[in-house]
Scaffold this motif. Structure first.
Motif, PDB file in Angstrom:
ATOM      1  N   UNK A   1       0.898  -0.938   0.034  1.00  0.00           N
ATOM      2  CA  UNK A   1       0.223  -0.042   0.148  1.00  0.00           C
ATOM      3  C   UNK A   1       1.213   0.990   0.162  1.00  0.00           C
ATOM      4  N   UNK A   2       2.070   1.057   1.039  1.00  0.00           N
ATOM      5  CA  UNK A   2       2.874   2.343   0.775  1.00  0.00           C
ATOM      6  C   UNK A   2       3.840   2.928  -0.533  1.00  0.00           C
ATOM      7  N   UNK A   3       4.089   1.679  -1.179  1.00  0.00           N
ATOM      8  CA  UNK A   3       5.095   1.836  -2.288  1.00  0.00           C
ATOM      9  C   UNK A   3       4.130   1.537  -3.162  1.00  0.00           C
ATOM     10  N   UNK A   4       2.719   1.617  -3.317  1.00  0.00           N
ATOM     11  CA  UNK A   4       1.839   2.051  -4.554  1.00  0.00           C
ATOM     12  C   UNK A   4       1.432   3.717  -4.390  1.00  0.00           C
ATOM     13  N   UNK A   5       1.133   3.945  -3.055  1.00  0.00           N
ATOM     14  CA  UNK A   5       0.625   5.689  -3.128  1.00  0.00           C
ATOM     15  C   UNK A   5       2.391   6.709  -3.437  1.00  0.00           C
ATOM     16  N   UNK A   6       3.122   6.037  -2.702  1.00  0.00           N
ATOM     17  CA  UNK A   6       4.448   6.651  -3.329  1.00  0.00           C
ATOM     18  C   UNK A   6       4.322   6.503  -4.788  1.00  0.00           C
ATOM     19  N   UNK A   7       4.488   5.495  -6.078  1.00  0.00           N
ATOM     20  CA  UNK A   7       4.005   5.502  -6.899  1.00  0.00           C
ATOM     21  C   UNK A   7       2.692   6.034  -7.857  1.00  0.00           C
ATOM     22  N   UNK A   8       2.141   6.937  -6.879  1.00  0.00           N
ATOM     23  CA  UNK A   8       1.140   7.680  -7.968  1.00  0.00           C
ATOM     24  C   UNK A   8       0.817   8.821  -7.201  1.00  0.00           C
ATOM     25  N   UNK A   9       1.673   9.124  -5.945  1.00  0.00           N
ATOM     26  CA  UNK A   9       2.351  10.471  -6.282  1.00  0.00           C
ATOM     27  C   UNK A   9       3.418  10.890  -6.871  1.00  0.00           C
ATOM     28  N   UNK A  10       4.501   9.923  -7.396  1.00  0.00           N
ATOM     29  CA  UNK A  10       5.369  10.448  -8.440  1.00  0.00           C
ATOM     30  C   UNK A  10       4.278  10.253  -9.674  1.00  0.00           C
TER      31      UNK A  10
END
Length: 109
Positions: A90-99
């Protein structure tokens, strides 16, 4: 997307992937995963039960390499992975979405 599974203890792999991302016109997304307790357990178990071809592969060496590692000089998410299985994802996907959002906003300007 470029996936690089390396220890990341030296700066040159990051220079290489930064150049690759630039060449491909992609946003560089570095996710630095770490799990100190799991690493210790795995390395200790390997050392006790199944000797690794690299006899020096111990938690002590892991700590030495971590302490002497070159700093990551590109933006990166430091992600602890010895948590509940869905949390790092979840954290990794959130980071990628933010980028992705930041890249889209920059392209719109």
């Amino acid at each position: 997307m470029v996936v690089l599974e390396r220890t990341g203890t030296r700066a040159y792999p990051f220079a290489d992937i930064t150049q690759l991302a630039t060449t491909l016109g992609q946003t560089l997304a570095v996710i630095n995963c770490w799990c100190p307790d799991v690493a210790r357990d795995r390395l200790d178990a390997d050392h006790r039960g199944h000797p690794h071809p690299a006899g020096s592969r111990t938690f002590s060496l892991y700590q030495q390499l971590e302490q002497s590692a070159d700093p990551i000089t590109v933006p990166a998410l430091r992600l602890r992975t010895d948590t509940a299985a869905d949390e790092p994802l979840d954290v990794a996907l959130g980071y990628l979405e933010q980028l992705d959002t930041l890249r889209s906003e920059a392209a719109a300007r």
